[in-house]
Design a protein around this motif. Structure first.
Motif, PDB file in Angstrom:
ATOM      1  N   MET A 428       0.829  -1.206   0.000  1.00 41.31           N
ATOM      2  CA  MET A 428       0.000   0.000   0.000  1.00 41.31           C
ATOM      3  C   MET A 428       0.863   1.255   0.000  1.00 41.31           C
ATOM      4  O   MET A 428       0.523   2.263  -0.632  1.00 41.31           O
ATOM      5  CB  MET A 428      -0.927  -0.007   1.215  1.00 41.31           C
ATOM      6  N   THR A 429       1.995   1.219   0.694  1.00 38.45           N
ATOM      7  CA  THR A 429       2.911   2.363   0.685  1.00 38.45           C
ATOM      8  C   THR A 429       3.448   2.599  -0.715  1.00 38.45           C
ATOM      9  O   THR A 429       3.503   3.739  -1.194  1.00 38.45           O
ATOM     10  CB  THR A 429       4.084   2.113   1.664  1.00 38.45           C
ATOM     11  N   ILE A 430       3.851   1.520  -1.385  1.00 33.28           N
ATOM     12  CA  ILE A 430       4.363   1.650  -2.755  1.00 33.28           C
ATOM     13  C   ILE A 430       3.281   2.203  -3.673  1.00 33.28           C
ATOM     14  O   ILE A 430       3.527   3.116  -4.474  1.00 33.28           O
ATOM     15  CB  ILE A 430       4.873   0.281  -3.265  1.00 33.28           C
ATOM     16  N   ARG A 431       2.070   1.668  -3.582  1.00 36.15           N
ATOM     17  CA  ARG A 431       0.979   2.151  -4.431  1.00 36.15           C
ATOM     18  C   ARG A 431       0.720   3.631  -4.212  1.00 36.15           C
ATOM     19  O   ARG A 431       0.545   4.399  -5.173  1.00 36.15           O
ATOM     20  CB  ARG A 431      -0.294   1.361  -4.171  1.00 36.15           C
ATOM     21  N   ASN A 432       0.687   4.053  -2.963  1.00 37.70           N
ATOM     22  CA  ASN A 432       0.376   5.448  -2.667  1.00 37.70           C
ATOM     23  C   ASN A 432       1.442   6.398  -3.205  1.00 37.70           C
ATOM     24  O   ASN A 432       1.127   7.512  -3.636  1.00 37.70           O
ATOM     25  CB  ASN A 432       0.216   5.640  -1.155  1.00 37.70           C
TER      26      ASN A 432
END
Length: 455
Positions: A428-432
């Motif tokens: 989720m951090t990478i996606r954001n």
């Protein structure tokens, strides 16, 4: 996303929230709910849609309508037998006709009443624990791999779930992701790989050969150019932000994240950069200005003939049953390797439940041959029971793609997000952060460098 679908999602959210508030005592018996107008403003729903949601709460015994006054909370209806609280993902009702299955169980088991409650788990381990122990205390619940990561524990004493006996009659590759510390905590219920879905009529019009397992992303891109040329439609489209879409490019490029001696990921490694760049090149070329809110946007465009090829899962195909054109499915194109993401939803029993025997009966029912065969025959989802999934017989005349059984030839390509060796939180951090790159606000190296610091 179509207005109808968006409205349905907000309606489910309203009903689930009100149910939770009533069951947890946040809204007390005898208290009146906000007015239909206030609920409509709170959930961005029309008055008629709010009324439909309130009717559901009336039917389930949560509220009663008092003429010219409002909706009053009443004591929940109880059956003469045990009541099982079943937390389920709302989308499963459309995908496997889950509420109908619950009704059939209740009819056949008068000593047990299953009470289905729509659920949305928070994505934080502490929050999930509090949610399950202090908020929505379910006896049985549906759990996907992302949520399982926050619920599981390598220590049986700390697990929130009751250990279960593994089932050898289920597809074997579905069991392993739901085991921890040598114990099975979730039994797989249904699964769905990501595939291509395409409009056969568009291919015939363009005189193009249909997709096959030999396609690369360059092959897809070339076909999409011809399908869209002068036709006022997108040749290819997918929901970029979906956690079951963009990671596919990393998997296909052989990426597996490993921390170095200093505990850092090399986010600027050639394989990582190449995967993100390939994904971005496809987006820029085929749908640079059309962004989607979720997968239902993609399905809506496909149904309207505004997209010729889409990325979809088997569960998504349930929304295409009424398509007025012929469509089919094909394997995803490949980069270095032919791989696709697998989505699995399982069934779990709360370790703190006071009705574990009844809960086990309900789980056994959902995994029985009769129930799993009903899912196979009446929906386009794939049941976890191998014998039911591979059933062959009279199919509905409309709605099921010709290559439905293709999944059997793709099992060796199935991968999980965990095969990238990252956690859900890291994903989720990478996606954001990647949003800045996908939105063309920052270049790829800038975003990847920042991710190395954040991760």
């Amino acid at each position: 996303m179509s207005k109808r679908t968006s409205s349905r999602n907000r309606l489910d959210d309203m009903v689930a929230t009100l149910q939770e508030d009533i069951l947890t005592g946040k809204r007390a018996e005898g208290e009146f709910l906000p007015s239909e107008l206030d609920l409509g403003e709170l959930y961005s729903l029309s008055k008629n849609t709010v009324r439909k949601g309130l009717d559901r709460l009336v039917a389930d015994g949560y509220i009663e309508k008092v003429p010219r006054i409002g909706a009053r909370i009443i004591r929940k209806k109880q059956s003469s037998g045990e009541v099982l609280r079943f937390g389920y993902y709302p989308t499963l009702d459309m995908e496997v006709q889950l509420l109908e299955l619950v009704d059939r169980f209740n009819e056949d088991n008068p000593d047990i009443r299953v009470e289905p409650i729509p659920v949305g788990y928070p994505r934080n381990q502490e929050a999930v624990g509090k949610y399950l122990s202090e908020g929505m205390v379910f006896d049985v619940m549906t759990v996907n791999l992302y949520n399982y990561e926050y619920i599981r524990s390598e220590s049986p004493e700390k697990s929130m779930l009751e250990p279960l006996d593994a089932r050898e009659d289920l597809f074997p590759f579905l069991n392993a992701p739901f085991s921890s510390g040598g114990r099975q905590y979730v039994l797989p219920f249904v699964f769905t790989p990501v595939v291509l879905c395409y409009n056969k009529e568009h291919f015939r019009e363009a005189e193009l050969a249909e997709p096959d397992s030999g396609w690369t992303w360059d092959d897809l891109s070339a076909a999409a150019d011809k399908l869209s040329a002068g036709n006022d439609r997108l040749g290819f489209y997918f929901h970029l932000m979906s956690e079951n879409r963009w990671p596919i490019f990393l998997l296909q490029n052989g990426v597996r994240f490993e921390r170095d001696a200093e505990g850092r990921y090399d986010m600027r490694a050639p394989l990582v950069r190449e995967a993100f760049q390939t994904c971005m090149d496809i987006v820029n070329k085929h749908f640079p200005s059309h962004l989607s809110e979720n997968d239902f946007d993609v399905l809506s465009l496909f149904l309207r003939g505004k997209a010729s090829i889409i990325m979809a899962s088997y569960s998504n195909l349930n929304a295409l049953k009424e398509a007025d054109f012929e469509y089919d499915i094909a394997p995803l194109p490949h980069l270095k390797e032919l791989r696709t993401l697998l989505v699995v939803i399982g069934l779990a029993i709360n370790k703190t439940s006071m009705r574990k025997q009844e809960a086990k009966r309900f789980v056994d029912y959902l995994l029985s041959y009769d129930t799993q065969l009903r899912i196979r025959r009446n929906t386009l989802n794939l049941p976890s029971l191998k014998r039911a999934a591979e059933w062959v017989g009279d199919e509905p005349e409309k709605g099921r793609p010709y290559r439905f059984h293709m999944y059997r030839e793709l099992i060796h390509t199935f991968r999980l997000y965990s095969d990238l060796n990252w956690t859900t939180s890291e994903m989720m951090t990478i996606r954001n952060e990647m949003r800045y790159y996908w939105s063309k606000l920052e270049d790829l190296d800038t975003v990847l460098e920042r991710l190395e610091e954040k991760l």
